[in-house]
Design a protein around this motif. Sequence first.
Motif, PDB file in Angstrom:
ATOM      1  N   ASN A 136       0.835  -1.287   0.048  1.00  0.00           N
ATOM      2  CA  ASN A 136      -0.099  -0.072   0.087  1.00  0.00           C
ATOM      3  C   ASN A 136       0.903   1.145   0.018  1.00  0.00           C
ATOM      4  OD1 ASN A 136       0.916   0.238   2.594  1.00  0.00           O
ATOM      5  ND2 ASN A 136      -1.199   0.770   3.451  1.00  0.00           N
ATOM      6  N   GLN A 137       2.158   1.269  -0.327  1.00  0.00           N
ATOM      7  CA  GLN A 137       3.084   2.285  -0.600  1.00  0.00           C
ATOM      8  C   GLN A 137       2.513   3.071  -1.724  1.00  0.00           C
ATOM      9  OE1 GLN A 137       6.919   2.640   0.223  1.00  0.00           O
ATOM     10  NE2 GLN A 137       6.519   1.596   1.985  1.00  0.00           N
ATOM     11  N   THR A 138       2.240   4.374  -1.805  1.00  0.00           N
ATOM     12  CA  THR A 138       1.938   5.210  -2.646  1.00  0.00           C
ATOM     13  C   THR A 138       2.489   5.362  -4.044  1.00  0.00           C
ATOM     14  OG1 THR A 138       1.648   6.868  -0.797  1.00  0.00           O
ATOM     15  CG2 THR A 138       1.181   7.778  -2.700  1.00  0.00           C
TER      16      THR A 138
HETATM   17  C1  LIG Z   1      -0.941   0.942   4.602  1.00  0.00           C
HETATM   18  O1  LIG Z   1      -1.758   0.422   5.245  1.00  0.00           O
HETATM   19  C2  LIG Z   1      -1.733   0.852   6.931  1.00  0.00           C
HETATM   20  C3  LIG Z   1      -2.478  -0.063   7.612  1.00  0.00           C
HETATM   21  O2  LIG Z   1      -3.428  -0.480   7.080  1.00  0.00           O
HETATM   22  C4  LIG Z   1      -2.215   2.177   7.027  1.00  0.00           C
HETATM   23  O3  LIG Z   1      -1.863   2.635   8.303  1.00  0.00           O
HETATM   24  C5  LIG Z   1      -1.139   3.147   6.182  1.00  0.00           C
HETATM   25  O4  LIG Z   1      -1.592   4.383   6.168  1.00  0.00           O
HETATM   26  C6  LIG Z   1      -1.271   2.574   4.728  1.00  0.00           C
HETATM   27  N1  LIG Z   1      -0.230   3.538   3.885  1.00  0.00           N
HETATM   28  C7  LIG Z   1      -0.477   4.065   2.879  1.00  0.00           C
HETATM   29  C8  LIG Z   1       0.550   4.986   2.199  1.00  0.00           C
HETATM   30  O5  LIG Z   1      -1.525   3.919   2.324  1.00  0.00           O
END
Ligand SMILES: *[C@@H]1O[C@H](CO)[C@@H](O)[C@H](O)[C@H]1NC(C)=O
Length: 433
Positions: free
Chosen positions: A140-142
């Motif tokens: 889930n990295q941007t």
């Molecule tokens: C990735 O996932 C985590 C936990 O779900 C969250 O806290 C974080 O903000 C997310 N990071 C991004 C860049 O979306």
Amino acid sequence: MALYHYNRKQRLLLSSFAILFFSLFVFCHFRSARDPGSWFFQPTEGYRPGYSLQRINESLEWLSTFNRSDASTHHSVPVVSPPREKTACVGIVTVKRPLQQDLDTTVASILDTLSPEQRAALTVQVLFALSNPSDHPDYNQTWVTNVVDHVLTYDDVDAPGYIIRNLEKKNNIKKKSLIDYRLGLQSCYEMTDAPWIIMLEDDVVAQRNWYEQTMRSVQQVEDWRRQETIKDWLYLRLFYTEKFLGWNSEHWPTYLSWSVLIVSLCATAGIYTRRTIRSTQGVLTNSFLLVICFVCVPLLIGLFFLAGRVTWYPLQDGVHVMNAHGCCSQALLFNRENIPPLLEYFEHMEDVVPTKAVDSVIEMQAGRAELDRLAISPSQMQHVGAVSYKEKKKTWKWEGPYRVKGAHGVWSMGFEQAYGIHSDRWFDLGSPA
Ligand SMILES: *[C@@H]1O[C@H](CO)[C@@H](O)[C@H](O)[C@H]1NC(C)=O
Ligand SMILES: *[C@@H]1O[C@H](CO)[C@@H](O)[C@H](O)[C@H]1NC(C)=O
């Protein structure tokens, strides 16, 4: 045959030989330090990262500008009218690794130097090969959604979910790698019409001009095929390690014949000189010739072999047929036409016990279908993954002097040396060597 058997001239010649041999030995010690097939190989020299560090730093810096949520407005896929067909699909299968992920380096280094047209000709697909993709630190990295064309999970590729969860539970990495590789290759094949499909592992770094050189090389390969200089081909290797290109035991008859020939030539030359030039009779005595032919010359031959094959015969720049000893599946460019039978073979091999490694399966298919395998020298990519879960270890820690290295010595010496200073190295494409 003690030394006092010899006269002054003979002793002088033998001491000169000793000095010459010692100098050559020292010379080889330095000259072959980076040749992994050499007895003189020194890991701290040979595995010293240079150019790859530079590429990691500059490409990650480029990627960081796509790593903010407001960055999506200047998406790296440019707004130029895309060509109707894609030139190449880059498929990357990524898993969670111990110590460190290098997916960002892999993606960044293949994209950061591309022109807008080149970028538009590529499709980049990343398959997060985990039943629960958010376990992957990069998922889930941007930057992922900002630079990757297709972010895939098992749900998108019609994966055998039950089997995979089972393999994950049993930690059967070998079989899972086979399935993952097939899924990655298949998704590139099905989701694009690209004639070239480039499969990368998630821990490689590309040189700055990889795209131009790879495309030029693949055109060359196609020309050769049209001229029937080569057979039909399965893949073009963008990464190889010199480690397996040393002296090969199956060639021992050749090595032995040459050695015997050289010793006989020396003996013949000695006897002939003694017959024709009277003044040499006192020097080239039988016992002296025996020492020359059975001690001095074999020592030189031995040194030649110890210095390593790549030291004497490095691969010339360009494309080579490499049907044997080309190691590892870090970066391969496949010929679309030959992918369907390869996918079928992968599927077949997934159920064969004992499980074969990905690169063995690819080699076996090339052998079955009688397809040539080619390689670009120097390597266009470097393997920088330090460790992987393929090693059955309890714990992982950083070992050795470098953070950037190819695990198990899967490393290209040529990559570090070729691009450092002259990044636009002259690249000759002759005939297949
Ligand atoms: C990735 O996932 C985590 C936990 O779900 C969250 O806290 C974080 O903000 C997310 N990071 C991004 C860049 O979306
Ligand atoms: C992107 O941002 C995340 C969270 O701030 C950071 O952990 C990661 O290293 C960054 N990646 C790159 C390539 O800049």
